[in-house]
Design an enzyme around this catalytic site. Sequence first.
Site, PDB file in Angstrom:
ATOM      1  CD1 TRP B 352      27.186 -24.100 -46.492  1.00 22.53           C
ATOM      2  CD2 TRP B 352      27.470 -23.524 -44.222  1.00 22.53           C
ATOM      3  NE1 TRP B 352      27.600 -25.341 -46.028  1.00 22.53           N
ATOM      4  CE2 TRP B 352      27.843 -24.958 -44.749  1.00 22.53           C
ATOM      5  CE3 TRP B 352      27.760 -23.269 -43.198  1.00 22.53           C
ATOM      6  CZ2 TRP B 352      28.720 -25.726 -43.472  1.00 22.53           C
ATOM      7  CZ3 TRP B 352      28.410 -23.903 -42.234  1.00 22.53           C
ATOM      8  CH2 TRP B 352      28.878 -24.949 -42.287  1.00 22.53           C
ATOM      9  CG  ASP B 353      29.994 -23.962 -49.619  1.00 19.72           C
ATOM     10  OD1 ASP B 353      28.881 -24.304 -49.151  1.00 19.72           O
ATOM     11  OD2 ASP B 353      31.079 -25.034 -50.125  1.00 19.72           O
ATOM     12  CD  GLU B 495      25.615 -31.004 -46.649  1.00 16.21           C
ATOM     13  OE1 GLU B 495      26.116 -31.721 -47.478  1.00 16.21           O
ATOM     14  OE2 GLU B 495      25.100 -30.050 -46.835  1.00 16.21           O
ATOM     15  CE  LYS B 608      29.530 -34.069 -47.319  1.00 16.18           C
ATOM     16  NZ  LYS B 608      28.561 -33.504 -48.056  1.00 16.18           N
ATOM     17  CD  GLN B 609      30.096 -30.660 -44.088  1.00 23.55           C
ATOM     18  OE1 GLN B 609      29.345 -31.344 -44.604  1.00 23.55           O
ATOM     19  NE2 GLN B 609      30.175 -29.271 -43.871  1.00 23.55           N
TER      20      GLN B 609
END
Lengths: 776, 776
Positions: B352-353, B495, B608-609
Amino acid sequence: MAIKYDAGTGALKNWLVQETAFDERCLGKCEAIFAQGNGYLGVRNALEEPYTGEKRNTFVTGTFNKASADEVTELPNVADMTGITVKINGYELNLLHGELDDYSRTMNLRTGETTRKIRWKTPEGITLTASFRRFVSLADDHVLASALDFSLDQEAEVLLETGMDGSVTNSGAQHFDPPVCRVYDGVDMQFLSKTTQSGVWIAQHAACRLNKDVPALPVMGRRTLKQQYRFEAAPAEQIHFEKICTIHSSRDLSYEQSAPTDMAEALKTDGRKALAAAYEKGYDPLLAESVKAWDTYWTQSDIRLEGDADFDQLAVRFALYHLNIMVKHDDNRVGIGAKAMTGEGYKGHSFWDTEMFILPYFTFTKPDTARTLLEYRFKNLYGARAKAKENGYEGAMYPWESAWVDDGEVTPLYMGADIITGEPTKILTGIIEHHVTADIAYAVEQYEQMTGDRDYMEQYGYEIILDTARFWASRVQYSREKDRYEILDVIGPDEYKEHVDNNAYTNYMAEYNMRLALRVMEKLEQENMPLYQKLDQKLDLAQIREKVLACVDRLYLPQPGADGIIPQSDQYLQLKKLDLEKYKSSEAVMTISKDFNMEQLNQYMVSKQADTVMLLLLLGGQFDEETRRKNFVFYESTTLHDSSLSKSTHAIVASDLGMEEMAYRFYEQSLTIDLGTYMHTSDEGVHSASLGGIWESTVMGFGGARLQEGVLRIAPKLPAKWTGMTFPLCYQGCRLSVTAGRDTVQVKNQGAKDLTLYLYDEKITIPAGAQVERGI
Amino acid sequence: MAIKYDAGTGALKNWLVQETAFDERCLGKCEAIFAQGNGYLGVRNALEEPYTGEKRNTFVTGTFNKASADEVTELPNVADMTGITVKINGYELNLLHGELDDYSRTMNLRTGETTRKIRWKTPEGITLTASFRRFVSLADDHVLASALDFSLDQEAEVLLETGMDGSVTNSGAQHFDPPVCRVYDGVDMQFLSKTTQSGVWIAQHAACRLNKDVPALPVMGRRTLKQQYRFEAAPAEQIHFEKICTIHSSRDLSYEQSAPTDMAEALKTDGRKALAAAYEKGYDPLLAESVKAWDTYWTQSDIRLEGDADFDQLAVRFALYHLNIMVKHDDNRVGIGAKAMTGEGYKGHSFWDTEMFILPYFTFTKPDTARTLLEYRFKNLYGARAKAKENGYEGAMYPWESAWVDDGEVTPLYMGADIITGEPTKILTGIIEHHVTADIAYAVEQYEQMTGDRDYMEQYGYEIILDTARFWASRVQYSREKDRYEILDVIGPDEYKEHVDNNAYTNYMAEYNMRLALRVMEKLEQENMPLYQKLDQKLDLAQIREKVLACVDRLYLPQPGADGIIPQSDQYLQLKKLDLEKYKSSEAVMTISKDFNMEQLNQYMVSKQADTVMLLLLLGGQFDEETRRKNFVFYESTTLHDSSLSKSTHAIVASDLGMEEMAYRFYEQSLTIDLGTYMHTSDEGVHSASLGGIWESTVMGFGGARLQEGVLRIAPKLPAKWTGMTFPLCYQGCRLSVTAGRDTVQVKNQGAKDLTLYLYDEKITIPAGAQVERGI
C-alpha cells in the site's frame, strides 16, 4: 608470507604449523592447510570474523548434490558454524582495520586443535586480547567446537553473535532449500536443510555458553539462525565463550541400515540428543576425547626422521594429519576428494589420484581403510559398467571423476575460458582419459599382495580386475596396416596432450590389466573353482579370456627408439620444442595456460606432469636401468610439474635411479606444494594426492618399502641430510616397525605370524614378535 | 558517521550528498542512499573493491523469480558488474588496510554520477591516488558505466580485473542457472543467465578500455567472467580505465509486443549491438547523454526552498532523485518496491506504500507515471480476484504484497525468530491486512480528481473501484447482537496489533470505498450509459449495488468516545499501558521487538505507526478539528514510529492542526530516515514510501497542495525556518508552478487551458498561461 614451520620445542617440536603474522593474501592457503576434520566432516579454518575472499567451507561426507540440471554433483557447503561476530562498541573485529599488535595461529598436528591469539586495538583504541580455539572431534564424527577467551583494557559494550549461516554457497551455487530453523529453550539452535536435487537432509545444532549472565537474543534471518549476546565488559574482565556444534546427515552410515520413516524428525531428535550430550561435556572435555583419538593415531602412524630434517619431519606429519582426516575410514560409499574436504576444488570428486597416490599409504599401513576405499571402487562398478556401455565398450570403464557411489561419471564438461577463442574450454578427461580403469586394477593387486586379504579379493577384487580387463579388450583397436592393437585418441596422465594415440602409460597399463586378469582366472581355476564358477556365471570368464587373448599379445607397447626414449605417444616426439625456462622457474603453476590455449599446447613438446615417468615407477621392472634413466632425464626436461602429482613421482624415480640430489630436490619441492611460501597454491583446498605422494616418496622412496614381484621389499636409501628414519608398515596383517639408518635397516614384526620379505636384496623370514637388522 | 550534507557551493549548493570519511559501519547505508538507477536498473553503490558485509545488488525491473518452491517470488540479484579488483604489487585495494589519507564519495543528485576520490597507501607504502566514477544512464535504460583514473607514486605492478560476477545471491538464494559466458574478439564479455523458475533471461555485456597497450586475459570461473590486465605503472603515470556495461532481459518492454522465437539469441544479438554502440561512445559522452536527461527531469521537477533550509533542500532533492529512479515510468507490468531497487528488503514487492505514500508525488506532478502505476493495479486485478476467491470473498481483494503483474499474493509466510518460543514468526499481513484494497480505490479517485483522466477511469479505474467495493461488501460481517456490520480479525496500518476487530482505519476506508462505488455507478448511469452497460455486463453492477447498499449504511464506523478518542480497534483502548520512553528515545527502530514477541506486543497499548492518524489525513473531513487534535495527540503518544511511513504522516496532520513546531520536528525526522546519521536504517535499501512521504509533507503538508472535495486547493503553511518555496504541480493536464511565501502564494498556469482551484479558501480560475497571487 608469514607461516613458520620450525615450530615448537620439546614435546611439540615439529608438531606445530604456525602462522605468525596476519597476511590477507594467505587467507585461502591458511584456511586449507589449517583445515580440520575427521573424514565425516571437513571444515576449512576460515577465521571467526569474516574477510573478503574467504572460503568458509564445511563439508559432510557423501552429501553430494547437483546445484542445477546442467552441473555435476558436488559436495555442498553446509551452513557455516565457525563464524563469530565480535563487536566492541559497534566496531567489528577486523584485523585489517584498527591495529594488530600480536597475531599467531597454530595448528597442533598432535591434537588437531587450532589456536589463534591476537592483541588488537579497535579503531577507537580499545585493546582486545583474545584467544580463539577450535577443533573437529576425532572421537565423535558429529562434533565440532569453538572457544573464545578474551579481555578488554577498557570498559566497552561487547556484542557476540554466532549460530548457523546458511547463506553460504559453493561459489554462488546454492545447494539447499530454505532451512527450517528454531531455538529450543532459548539455548539450542536447530538448523535443518535439504539439498535441492539429491534430497539429502542436514541437521545442524549448536549451543553457546558464556561466563556471564546475559540472555541470548535469537536472530533469524533468511537462511541464518544466530544468537546474540550483548553486554558491558569491565576492564580486564576475563570473558569465556564457547560454542558446541553437531552435524548429522541423512546419508550417515547409521541410517544406511535402517532408514527412519521420517528422516527430518529423526535427524532433529538425534541431533538434539547429540548436542545435549556434547554441550553437557563442554569444550575442554570434548577436546580431551578428541586428543585421545589423535594419540592413538599418532602412536600407530607417526614417522620419525633423524638428522637435519626439521621441516621434512613437520611436513611428513602435516601429510599424515591430512591423510587421516581426508577419509571416512569405515564408509565404503565415499571416496577421497582431490582436495579432500578442505575446499571446493574438484567438487569432492575422486580421481585416479586416490589409487595411485593416496591409497598406497593405507594399503601399506592401514589395510582396513584401504579395503573401505577399494570396496567403494567395487560399488563404483555400477557406474563403470554404465559408462562403458554408453561409450560403446564392454566391461567396466571407471568414471574419470566419481562422487556418490552410484553417480557414475561426474566430470564437468567445461572449464575456464579459452584464451584465444574466448569460449569455455571443453574438458575431455571424462571422455577420453581412460587409464584410471587400469590404475584401479593395479591398486587392487597391490592391496592383495600387501595385505593378503583373500576375502576382499574374492568378494570384490577379482571382479574388478576381470571386468576392467574386459573393458580394455573392447577398447583396443586393430590396425590392419600395422597388424597390431592400438589405443587411439586418449589423454594419458599428461593432460597437456589431448587426443593422443598409443600413450605409452595407457597401453602398458592396459596390457598389465589384461594380463593380470589372465593370471587371476588361471589362479582361480587352479585354487578356487567354486569362486571361478561364480564369477564365470556373472561375467562369462571364457569370453573375457577369449577377448583378452585375442589382443593382449599384439597390443602395441611403445619401445625405446635408437636414442633410448620411449615415445610418450605416437605424436609426442614429433612435436615442436618450446623454451620452458620461463614456466619452469615460475613459482605459480599453469602459467603456460596464460600464453597458450589447449589446442596450441597440444602442438608443443611440453608435459604437465609425470606420464612416461609414472610408467617407470609403476612398471619399472619392464625396463632396464639405462632406459629408465634416459627417459627420466628426457621427460623431466619437457615437464612443467603443473600437476601436484608430478614431483613426488619424480622424487621416487630419481631415488630409484640413484640420483640422490635430484630426488631430494623434488622431494623438498613436493613438501611445499601445500606448506610452501607460494600464497595461492592451496586456495581451493589441499592437494590430497600430493600429501599421499609425500608419504610415498618418504616411505616407498627413501624408506624403500615396495612390493617387488608380490613381496614386500625394504631397501632404504636416505637422503644426505637424514641420519635415520622410523616408520610403521602393515604387511599381511602384521604391524611392522621399520627403523632405517644410512646403511642399515631394522624391522620389528609386531604381528602374530612370521613374515617373509626382502631386506635390501635378501629374502628373510621374521618370526612373529621378532626384530631383525640388516646392512647394505 | 561521516556523511556530509551541506555539500557544495555555487551551482552545486545542496545538490551533493557526500561521504567524507570511510566508515565500514556505514557500508550498507551508503550503498543504498548512493544507489543509482533509471527505473529499469537499480544498482547499489557498493564500492568497486569488496568488503565483508557489503550487498552488491543489481536489479532489473520485472525479472521476478522464486528461488525455491517454498519461497515467494522476488527481484533477483543479477551478476555484479560494479566490482573492480585493483592490486598493487599483489596487495588488493582495501581501505581498511594500509593507510587511507584521503577519502570522499559524492553523489551529484543533479547528474546522477557518483565520484569517489581516495589517496591510499598499500601495506608496502606505495601511494595510490584514484578517482572512481560511475553512473547508470537515465538516457538509455540498459547502460551503466564506470571509470577509474589513478596514478602511483612509485613504479609497481598493477592488476586490474573486472567483468561479471554471477556468484552473487539474494542473501544466499541463487536465482540463476549457471550462466553461459564467452568473450568476443578478446574484448566484449558476454554473460547470459536464466532465472531458475520464471525462466527470465538476462544478458549482460561489458567491454573495458585501458589507456595502455596491455592485452586482456579472460578469466572464466564458476559463474564469473572477467578480464585481467596486468602491467607496470611508472611513477605518476596517469592510468585511465573504463568499463561500459549493458543489461537486457527477456522481460524488456521491447520484447512484450513481439517476442523473438529464440530469446537467448535475440538477447545476445541486441546486447552486443547495444554494447558496441555504447562502447564506441565511451564513458564521458554516455554520461553527457544521461546528464541531459537529468537536466530535463530537474527542470520539470525541482522544488526550491528558501530560508534556513539547506539540509531540507538537499533532502527534498534526495527524495526527488530516488523517486525518479524507483519507477519504470512507461511499464505498467511493474510496481514500486518498498525498498525501490536499492536493496533486497521486501524482495522488490509493492505494498500500500505505493498508493498511499509514493503515488501522490506522481499523481500531483507526473500523471503519466501515475497512470502507469495505476494500470499496474488494474492488471493486478487478476491476482486480486484470485485472492478474494481463495479467501471466500467476492470481487477484488488486493494482495498485500505484489510482484510481477500476475503473481498474485506474494507475502512471505514467516519472518525472524519469535524471541520467546524460538520458532519463526508467522507473517499475517498477507492474510488479514486488508485495507490495501480500499487504499488503491482511494488512490484511483485521487488520480481522477487531480488529472481528470477520463480515459484511464473508463478503461481501468472504475472497474477497480467497483470490484473492490464488491470485496468489502462480501468482507463485512453482520452482528446480530449489535445489528451492524463489522470487520473482524484484521491488521490495520498499525502492524503491532494483529487480529483486531473493527480497526477504525479499515472500516472507514471500506465504507469510503463502497460509497465511492455507489457514486461511480450513479455517475455512469447518468453520464455514460454505454460504459455502465459494459461494466454491468462484466461485473453485474446491480448486484454490486445491492450488496453494497445492504451493508454500507450499517457498517460500524468507530466514533469518538466521551474523551473524544476514536478507538483504533475494539481492543485498543483496553490494552495494558507500557512506558515507551526507552523505545521512543532509541535511534534504532523496532527495538521493542527485542523485548517482546508479537503475542506480547498485541497486549500493550503501543503502535508501530500512524493508524488512526492516517485516517485523519485521508478522511479528515469526517471529523471536527477538536476530534482530530485529540486523536492526534493521543495516538502519537502510543506510537513508536517504527515504520518509516509514520513520521511524514504525522508531520502533515500536525501541520494541518497548526502544530507548527511538532510538524517540523516530524518533518526533520522523516528527512533523516535514509539521510540521517543512524548507521543501519537503510541497509536493506532506501525507504521508498518515506521518500514519497518527504514529497507529501513538503508539498501536500507545508506547500498545502491537496485535493478538497475533488478540487485542488493550495494553502501553504511554511515552517518557521523557511521563507519561501517553489514547486511544480500538474493539474488537469496543465503544469503549474507554485511559489509560496510565508503569507502568500503565487501560481502560474503553464498549461493550455483555464484551471479552477482554491488558493487558501478562495476558489479562483487561472487562465491558461496566467499567473495569480494571493495572500492569507
